[in-house]
Write an enzyme that holds these catalytic residues in place. Structure first.
Site, short mmCIF file in Angstrom:
data_model
loop_
_atom_site.label_atom_id
_atom_site.label_comp_id
_atom_site.label_asym_id
_atom_site.label_seq_id
_atom_site.Cartn_x
_atom_site.Cartn_y
_atom_site.Cartn_z
N HIS A 186 -18.25 -6.17 32.11
CA HIS A 186 -18.74 -7.40 31.92
C HIS A 186 -20.19 -7.59 31.83
CE1 HIS A 186 -18.52 -8.09 36.10
NE2 HIS A 186 -19.07 -9.10 35.91
N GLU A 191 -29.37 -10.71 37.93
CA GLU A 191 -29.03 -10.91 39.43
C GLU A 191 -30.02 -10.18 40.31
OE1 GLU A 191 -25.35 -11.07 36.84
OE2 GLU A 191 -27.00 -9.59 36.80
N HIS A 238 -13.24 -9.67 30.34
CA HIS A 238 -13.97 -10.95 30.60
C HIS A 238 -14.02 -11.84 29.47
CE1 HIS A 238 -17.36 -13.49 31.80
NE2 HIS A 238 -17.30 -12.90 33.02
N GLU A 265 -24.90 -11.88 52.22
CA GLU A 265 -25.13 -10.62 51.47
C GLU A 265 -26.51 -10.21 51.04
OE1 GLU A 265 -21.83 -8.68 48.34
OE2 GLU A 265 -23.55 -9.71 47.22
#
Length: 377
Positions: free
Chosen positions: A213, A136, A246, A122
């Protein structure tokens, strides 16, 4: 290659496990030509374990780094120390990790320190906003800077890598392994054991599924999302909203303050992966800030409203399967109301072709690895 190809796979969160499971299972089909060592970091302890059970994968090594209230720095240090010892002892030909978690970035770094080839599953997703999503975006870019093999899920991801100077011969467009996993689970029956989810699935009401979340949505943004949900159930008497919360206490606090006790809003614990797939299949509409859900829902014919200001998955938006709407309360209510009332608008999104894959990504990754390392099987 005369000896078996030694592959180490590393993952730590539930999304990691879901997307790496098809790769592990595909490689295991070709033993003894390849030997797979599965390493988990335990970055998401409970949610990781149940995914491993669904796909019947038993880790060879568990770094078990999870501690209550741990910081990103602590995760980074613990994963790096654990992988350092394993790589020194195991010396695999290639280390594979997926996506944009801290585990993935640190796996790439550890592989670099030991001069082990790193394969990024990915690869190439970008927002080009350093802090959105955080952490991220930089995890993914830093892992990409180290990677030797880039398994891009889409042509757009490949284009991102090429713009950054990655050599074309090191990039392969494979589709997304998450679609492989989704299709494996979606075709099998799975009993619901959670009474709240049983209730939701048995209801004649249309189901709106909400997941939220991400760090950038903690606090006020999540409050606006929850307020929009409350307005939607007041406006539409024929819908129910299911919100698997979450486990982060900041998420739960906001959700319960705004939505606790609201009629036709079901606040529940995060279901295991297989029940969650069944819940997506049952839903009419999905509101989410999750990257994985943006990819999965189109394969099930479910329109997605993305509750973020940016997305590293613009292919879904461009294909018409998803719409990026942010976290403004009025905008969420407006966009959701349109899809709940306009059959033509709903149908256009539901029928759009999923740009993220056909369920054969893991097979393509295995083929690339065998060709790259000279494995004949």
């Amino acid at each position: 290659m005369t000896s078996p190809l030694q592959v180490m796979t590393v993952f730590g969160t539930r999304p990691d496990a879901v997307k790496m499971a098809p790769v592990v299972l595909e490689l295991q089909r070709y033993e003894p030509h390849v030997q797979v060592r599965v390493v988990v970091t335990g970055q998401h302890r409970e949610m990781l374990d149940q995914v491993l059970q669904v796909f019947r994968i038993t880790p060879h090594h568990d770094l078990n780094i999870m501690q209550h209230g741990q910081t990103l720095t602590q995760i980074t240090v613990r994963v790096l120390e654990g992988l350092d010892a394993l790589l020194r002892a195991q010396k695999p030909h290639v280390l594979l990790a997926q996506g944009d978690t801290t585990t993935t970035f640190v796996a790439a770094l550890a592989a670099f320190y030991h001069q082990v080839a790193f394969g990024h599953v990915e690869a190439g997703l970008r927002t080009y906003h350093k802090y959105n999503p955080f952490p991220e975006e930089m995890n993914r870019r830093l892992a990409g800077a180290i990677a030797d093999l880039h398994f891009a899920p889409t042509p757009k991801a490949r284009e991102n890598l090429l713009r950054e100077g990655v050599k074309p011969e090191s990039i392969w467009v494979t589709g997304n392994t998450g679609i492989d996993a989704l299709l494996m689970v979606a075709e099998k029956p799975y009993p619901m054991t959670d009474p709240l989810l049983q209730q939701a699935m048995a209801s004649p009401l249309r189901t709106v599924l909400l997941t939220a979340h991400r760090r950038e949505n903690w606090g006020e943004p999540l409050g606006r999302i929850c307020l929009a949900v409350r307005q939607l159930v007041e406006r539409f008497e024929d819908i129910q909203v299911v919100f698997p919360m979450h486990r982060n206490p900041l998420v739960r606090q906001t959700a319960t303050e705004v939505l606790g006790g609201v009629a036709r809003v079901i606040l529940t614990d995060p279901p295991d992966y297989a029940p969650f797939v069944k819940l997506m299949q049952h839903s009419t509409l999905i509101l989410t800030d999750s990257g994985g859900v943006q990819e999965e829902a189109p394969s099930l014919g479910k329109p997605v409203l993305v509750l973020r200001e940016t997305t590293e998955r613009p292919e879904g938006v461009e294909a018409g399967t998803a719409r990026l709407i942010g976290t403004d309360t009025e905008r969420i209510v407006e966009e959701a109301s349109r899809l709940l009332t306009d059959e033509e608008a709903y149908g256009q999104m539901a029928r759009a072709v999923n740009p993220y894959g056909d369920g054969k990504a893991a097979e393509r990754i295995r083929q690339v690895l065998f060709e790259h390392f000279g494995v004949s099987a």
